[in-house]
Each structure stands twice: as C-alpha cells, then as structure tokens.
Write a protein that holds these residues in place. Structure first.
Motif, PDB file in Angstrom:
ATOM      1  N   GLY A   9       0.795  -1.213   0.000  1.00  0.00           N
ATOM      2  CA  GLY A   9       0.000   0.000   0.000  1.00  0.00           C
ATOM      3  C   GLY A   9       0.830   1.266   0.000  1.00  0.00           C
ATOM      4  N   THR A  10       2.157   1.126   0.094  1.00  0.00           N
ATOM      5  CA  THR A  10       3.060   2.273   0.113  1.00  0.00           C
ATOM      6  C   THR A  10       3.919   2.286  -1.152  1.00  0.00           C
ATOM      7  OG1 THR A  10       4.790   1.028   1.262  1.00  0.00           O
ATOM      8  CG2 THR A  10       3.198   2.216   2.639  1.00  0.00           C
ATOM      9  N   ALA A  11       4.561   3.420  -1.401  1.00  0.00           N
ATOM     10  CA  ALA A  11       5.465   3.511  -2.544  1.00  0.00           C
ATOM     11  C   ALA A  11       6.622   2.528  -2.398  1.00  0.00           C
ATOM     12  CB  ALA A  11       5.996   4.943  -2.676  1.00  0.00           C
ATOM     13  N   GLU A  12       7.097   2.357  -1.170  1.00  0.00           N
ATOM     14  CA  GLU A  12       8.194   1.413  -0.929  1.00  0.00           C
ATOM     15  C   GLU A  12       7.758  -0.017  -1.220  1.00  0.00           C
ATOM     16  OE1 GLU A  12       8.894   5.122   1.200  1.00  0.00           O
ATOM     17  OE2 GLU A  12       7.216   3.724   1.257  1.00  0.00           O
ATOM     18  N   ALA A  13       6.525  -0.357  -0.886  1.00  0.00           N
ATOM     19  CA  ALA A  13       6.022  -1.696  -1.160  1.00  0.00           C
ATOM     20  C   ALA A  13       5.961  -1.964  -2.662  1.00  0.00           C
ATOM     21  CB  ALA A  13       4.646  -1.878  -0.529  1.00  0.00           C
ATOM     22  N   ARG A  14       5.518  -0.966  -3.428  1.00  0.00           N
ATOM     23  CA  ARG A  14       5.474  -1.133  -4.876  1.00  0.00           C
ATOM     24  C   ARG A  14       6.871  -1.291  -5.463  1.00  0.00           C
ATOM     25  NH1 ARG A  14       1.507   2.771  -3.949  1.00  0.00           N
ATOM     26  NH2 ARG A  14       2.890   4.490  -4.507  1.00  0.00           N
ATOM     27  N   SER A  30       1.575  -9.257  -3.549  1.00  0.00           N
ATOM     28  CA  SER A  30       1.354  -8.039  -2.762  1.00  0.00           C
ATOM     29  C   SER A  30      -0.063  -8.058  -2.206  1.00  0.00           C
ATOM     30  CB  SER A  30       1.564  -6.790  -3.614  1.00  0.00           C
ATOM     31  OG  SER A  30       2.909  -6.691  -4.050  1.00  0.00           O
ATOM     32  N   SER A  31      -0.186  -7.780  -0.917  1.00  0.00           N
ATOM     33  CA  SER A  31      -1.486  -7.733  -0.266  1.00  0.00           C
ATOM     34  C   SER A  31      -1.830  -6.287   0.072  1.00  0.00           C
ATOM     35  CB  SER A  31      -1.473  -8.582   1.009  1.00  0.00           C
ATOM     36  OG  SER A  31      -2.686  -8.444   1.712  1.00  0.00           O
ATOM     37  N   LEU A  32      -2.989  -5.824  -0.379  1.00  0.00           N
ATOM     38  CA  LEU A  32      -3.464  -4.471  -0.101  1.00  0.00           C
ATOM     39  C   LEU A  32      -4.702  -4.560   0.775  1.00  0.00           C
ATOM     40  CD1 LEU A  32      -3.180  -2.909  -3.680  1.00  0.00           C
ATOM     41  CD2 LEU A  32      -1.424  -3.089  -1.913  1.00  0.00           C
ATOM     42  N   ALA A  33      -4.794  -3.659   1.733  1.00  0.00           N
ATOM     43  CA  ALA A  33      -5.908  -3.706   2.683  1.00  0.00           C
ATOM     44  C   ALA A  33      -7.242  -3.388   2.040  1.00  0.00           C
ATOM     45  CB  ALA A  33      -5.645  -2.742   3.840  1.00  0.00           C
ATOM     46  N   GLY A  34      -7.227  -2.626   0.949  1.00  0.00           N
ATOM     47  CA  GLY A  34      -8.467  -2.284   0.274  1.00  0.00           C
ATOM     48  C   GLY A  34      -9.155  -1.053   0.823  1.00  0.00           C
ATOM     49  N   ARG A  35      -8.436  -0.233   1.591  1.00  0.00           N
ATOM     50  CA  ARG A  35      -9.046   0.951   2.187  1.00  0.00           C
ATOM     51  C   ARG A  35      -9.052   2.155   1.256  1.00  0.00           C
ATOM     52  NH1 ARG A  35      -6.197   0.378   8.167  1.00  0.00           N
ATOM     53  NH2 ARG A  35      -7.426  -1.406   8.867  1.00  0.00           N
ATOM     54  N   VAL A  36      -8.243   2.107   0.207  1.00  0.00           N
ATOM     55  CA  VAL A  36      -8.203   3.184  -0.785  1.00  0.00           C
ATOM     56  C   VAL A  36      -8.985   2.732  -2.010  1.00  0.00           C
ATOM     57  CG1 VAL A  36      -6.705   4.588  -2.251  1.00  0.00           C
ATOM     58  CG2 VAL A  36      -5.973   3.983   0.067  1.00  0.00           C
ATOM     59  N   ARG A  37      -9.837   3.600  -2.526  1.00  0.00           N
ATOM     60  CA  ARG A  37     -10.737   3.214  -3.610  1.00  0.00           C
ATOM     61  C   ARG A  37     -10.004   2.869  -4.899  1.00  0.00           C
ATOM     62  NH1 ARG A  37     -15.889   7.411  -3.150  1.00  0.00           N
ATOM     63  NH2 ARG A  37     -16.642   6.694  -1.104  1.00  0.00           N
ATOM     64  N   ARG A  38      -9.010   3.654  -5.245  1.00  0.00           N
ATOM     65  CA  ARG A  38      -8.257   3.405  -6.480  1.00  0.00           C
ATOM     66  C   ARG A  38      -6.770   3.313  -6.147  1.00  0.00           C
ATOM     67  NH1 ARG A  38     -11.900   7.287  -7.653  1.00  0.00           N
ATOM     68  NH2 ARG A  38     -10.322   8.912  -7.506  1.00  0.00           N
ATOM     69  N   PRO A  39      -6.342   2.200  -5.570  1.00  0.00           N
ATOM     70  CA  PRO A  39      -4.937   2.084  -5.165  1.00  0.00           C
ATOM     71  C   PRO A  39      -4.013   1.976  -6.366  1.00  0.00           C
ATOM     72  CG  PRO A  39      -6.035  -0.022  -4.936  1.00  0.00           C
ATOM     73  CD  PRO A  39      -7.108   0.978  -5.291  1.00  0.00           C
ATOM     74  N   ARG A  40      -2.787   2.397  -6.162  1.00  0.00           N
ATOM     75  CA  ARG A  40      -1.761   2.205  -7.181  1.00  0.00           C
ATOM     76  C   ARG A  40      -1.264   0.777  -7.049  1.00  0.00           C
ATOM     77  NH1 ARG A  40       1.242   7.922  -5.694  1.00  0.00           N
ATOM     78  NH2 ARG A  40      -0.169   9.287  -6.851  1.00  0.00           N
TER      79      ARG A  40
END
Length: 253
Positions: A9-14, A30-40
């Motif tokens: 979910g962070t730039a470092e993770a990407r 990569s696992s994203l929490a899903g709290r941001v509507r349009r994640p990068r």
C-alpha cells in the motif's frame, strides 16, 4: 522457487514488489488492505482485502508456502503490523519490516511532538485557529469537537464525525513546495498537523511551513515490534536474497 508476501500500500512496497518480481525463480504476492478506492497497483500478483485476523493470515502463509513476509505498510498501520507479527510467529515464517525513516527537524522548524491524535487536538488552542490537517481520514474523529477551522486533506472522502468547521480537499501526493506554499497562503493556515510518515512524497508541506514560520504538530510513530526493521528496498532485497543463498539463515539475520 522463492515465494514472498509483501504487505503493501506504500510507494516502498510497490518498489519492493518490482525488485522481487525481477529476480529469477521468484514469486511475489502483494497484499493491499483495500481501504483506498483506487490504489496504485504493484507488479506481480495482487491480493486485495483483509485476512480475517492473525490466525487466518498464518494459515495463508502456510498454505501458500511463503519463504518470508515483508511488512511494508504505512508506518502508522499499527493493526496490520501487529497482525503480521503474530501471524508470522504462528506460521514460523520469517518477517521483515520495511519502514522509511521518519522526518527530522531542520533549522527554522517549529515542531511540537505528541504521542497521538488526541494529543494533537489538545495542543491546537495554543498554536492557531486555521489548521491544515494531513493525518488521514481514519483519525478525523479525534478533531470532531475542536472549534478551529480545518482544511482536511485526504485521498478518499472521510466518514463523520468531522470537525464542525472544515473544508475537504481530496488529493494524493506527491506534492510540490510551490503548491504547498500556495495552499497555506490561500487558506491562511497558521498551524499544520501531520503524522511522522517520512518519505519525500508529502514532505513539501514541512518545507512550506518552515518557509512561512508556521508551527507543526507531529504525531510520533508507534513503537516498532520485534522483527528486523530495514529502512529501504535495497536492504530488504539483500536480506531476502542472502537468506535464499543460505537456507539455514532467517531473513534479517
């Protein structure tokens, strides 16, 4: 094949996912929490949504045979980090933590450090009446009873309760110094509130506050857990590849 789970979910993770994806015989999820509507989205496989707690995450680590898990979430994602630490211990999976360094005061700064958002709200009457609030949408209830006027900036629309007097600005970094200076001047901001997130994407607001002699309330980071904490992608990749070259060594040893 080496298999790695990146809690992101962070730039470092990407950036980490990209580096790992480029390695031979390596699978990265990569696992994203899903709290941001349009994640990068990062490269490689992506999983969106929670796991249902540490036990379920541990079961996932075992079932998918991950060689290591990297917590590359936001420095203030306390719940996710705690869950990752418990799950890694339950599963016997090595855990590394990727955390960008926090911000450091410079000459000309007027920073006031607090332990949490409640402390930040309590300090505002001493510092100003027009607040630039950049602590994210989930912590806004801490400021709901404050009488000050707030410019609230976050990525997605927040849910109430919100400060009674506020203007909402939906925006996503990176930000520039000219842009932040213009924002502070346009809204006559006299105090900035932020978390010690670190990194360059949102640091321009600190430079702007320094240039305009605006005080800054900074929320300290949560205490780190027992897992090894590394400050950048290169060191995490090095630790993971060294553990792969020496199977008896846990990542981060």
């Amino acid at each position: 094949m080496r298999r790695y789970l990146v809690l992101g979910g962070t730039a470092e993770a990407r950036a980490l996912a990209e580096e790992l994806h480029a390695l031979p015989d390596t699978l990265v999820v990569s696992s994203l929490a899903g709290r941001v509507r349009r994640p990068r989205l990062p490269v490689g496989q992506v999983r969106v949504g929670g796991f249902g707690g540490p036990a379920m995450l541990a079961a996932y680590l075992v079932a998918e045979r991950f060689d290591a898990v990297v917590d590359a979430t936001h420095p203030f994602a306390e719940r996710i980090s705690a869950s990752a630490a418990q799950a890694a211990e339950l599963a016997g999976t090595p855990l590394l933590v990727l955390r960008r360094p926090g911000w450091t005061e410079r000459a000309g700064d007027t920073w006031h450090w607090v332990d949490d958002l409640v402390g930040a709200a309590a300090l505002l009457p001493e510092l100003g009446e027009r607040v630039f609030l950049t602590t994210g949408r989930q912590g806004l209830p801490a400021f709901a009873e404050c009488p000050q006027w707030f410019l609230v900036r976050c990525v997605d629309p927040p849910e109430p309760p919100l400060p009674a007097r506020h203007e909402l600005l939906l925006d996503r970094g990176p930000y520039t110094l000219p842009g932040e200076l213009g924002l502070l001047r346009e809204h006559r901001i006299d105090v900035l509130v932020t978390k010690d997130s670190g990194g360059p994407l949102t640091s321009a607001k600190l430079d702007a506050a320094r240039d305009l002699s605006i005080p800054v309330v900074v929320v300290r980071r949560p205490a780190a857990g027992p897992a090894p904490v590394l400050p950048d992608v290169a060191q995490v990749v090095r630790a993971l590849t060294e553990s792969a070259d020496h199977p008896g060594r846990a990542a981060g040893d």
